[in-house]
Scaffold this active site. Sequence first.
Site, mmCIF file in Angstrom:
data_model
loop_
_atom_site.group_PDB
_atom_site.id
_atom_site.type_symbol
_atom_site.label_atom_id
_atom_site.label_comp_id
_atom_site.label_asym_id
_atom_site.label_seq_id
_atom_site.Cartn_x
_atom_site.Cartn_y
_atom_site.Cartn_z
ATOM 1 N N SER A 19 41.473 61.898 21.145
ATOM 2 C CA SER A 19 40.690 63.102 20.836
ATOM 3 C C SER A 19 41.382 63.985 19.809
ATOM 4 O O SER A 19 40.773 64.396 18.821
ATOM 5 C CB SER A 19 40.400 63.894 22.113
ATOM 6 N N LEU A 73 60.474 63.968 18.023
ATOM 7 C CA LEU A 73 61.100 65.217 18.453
ATOM 8 C C LEU A 73 60.869 65.450 19.941
ATOM 9 O O LEU A 73 59.736 65.404 20.423
ATOM 10 C CB LEU A 73 60.501 66.390 17.665
ATOM 11 N N LYS A 138 41.843 65.551 35.900
ATOM 12 C CA LYS A 138 42.478 64.865 34.777
ATOM 13 C C LYS A 138 41.379 64.200 33.965
ATOM 14 O O LYS A 138 40.623 63.378 34.478
ATOM 15 C CB LYS A 138 43.484 63.828 35.271
ATOM 16 N N ALA A 139 41.275 64.542 32.712
ATOM 17 C CA ALA A 139 40.110 64.134 31.917
ATOM 18 C C ALA A 139 40.402 62.922 31.045
ATOM 19 O O ALA A 139 41.318 62.936 30.229
ATOM 20 C CB ALA A 139 39.638 65.287 31.056
ATOM 21 N N ASP A 173 35.992 61.409 23.301
ATOM 22 C CA ASP A 173 37.250 61.410 22.562
ATOM 23 C C ASP A 173 37.054 61.766 21.089
ATOM 24 O O ASP A 173 37.246 62.905 20.687
ATOM 25 C CB ASP A 173 37.952 60.054 22.708
#
Length: 431
Positions: A19, A73, A138-139, A173
């Site tokens: 997404s 990072l 939770k998608a 998404d």
Amino acid sequence: MSTAPLQGIKIVDFTAVQSGPSCTQLLAWLGAEVIKIERPGSGDATRHELQFDPDCPSYYFLQLNSDKKSLSLDAATPDGKEVLTKLIKGCDIFVENLHPGAMDKLGFSWEVVHKLNPRCIYGTIKGFPISSKYAHLKAYEPVAQVTAGAASTTGWWEGEYNIPTQSGAALGDSNTGMHLAIGLLAALAQRERTGEGCFVYQSMHNACLNLCRIKTRDQLTLDKIGYLTQFPQYPDQKFGDYVPRSGNQEGSGVLGWTYKCKNFANDPNDCVYVILQRDHKSFEKFCKGMGFEDWLTNPDFNTADARDRHKQAIYKRVGDWCATRSKFEITDHLAQFDVPVAPVLSTKEIMDDETLYDGNSLVKIDQPGKVGEFVTVGVPFTLSSYQPTYGPCPTLGGNNEEILTSLGYTKAQQEEFKKNGTTHTLADGKM
């Protein structure tokens, strides 16, 4: 002079999977400098998902991260926080799609980022609107589809496969990424007037819901009169109090349907979609093209309302006619009579169509190394004054030195980052 719309715009991309990356890739293709933050040692999860070769990043990653720069990072380390802070202070847009609360815990909430850089636009993708009772879920993409009305209205309304069906299209998404891109571009235009960045919140649920607008239209109609004339259930079956699944029926009031063609037994995509419009002039052309002139005087078919009541007979006769021809023969023939018609195309047929390699629809990207050339979907719209170019995807941490040097870090400091795990771990590879 460059005409890239987003030239000079710098984006810090703290997104992963589909997404968020679909959004930032579009912005990169429009000329923005996109710095993708990746976890040292592993990178975006899609680098390793559904790989065609264990030594290569997957097509899943490659199709979503073209023309970006990669900085490996760990933003949870003190040095990592310092690096990310410097990046944010110099960027125009910061985008993230971590689970709710994750960026706050990391120390880079909207409030913190806004204080660091008041001009920075903060884009976020979450599963649900903040107010939603499902905001804690939770998608994943299907979660968005099933809670936004897409699944309950898609599929067959009877028989063994009468279950809510999620679309094969990435409604939760890439669709969400495109919606967020609209919000970010609007925020950029707003900043031109106000001089200040804003918070852009895009939920996967709302992106799906926006595409289900006509289903809310149908619900309003159903609540008013108790039935939906355009659905295949009408007039023979009773409607419940919700919009049902409608098979292959076209979404408006016309009679559209998918029909099997003569080679269907050997090719499950040898099908054609044919639409019978409501106005009489179009109906006459349809009958002439099909050879169904008897319908012009038959009261069961010669008005749009009558056709709504006898749609199963229409499906049967048109289906029998299509079964003796190929999808391309039908398309070529009916197009001469201005009948809305098109062949059902497989992904193979689409990607083999050289006319689609026009610099926007489908594009070929040359990726160095073992990957070589691959195909992806380009910028979906065209601009008369700008043609995107499509470069390769970065290797994990492939731009570390360039980015860190631009932030003022010396080679000695960069070596220390490698040693303490801020930018590299021993597991780091070149993927």
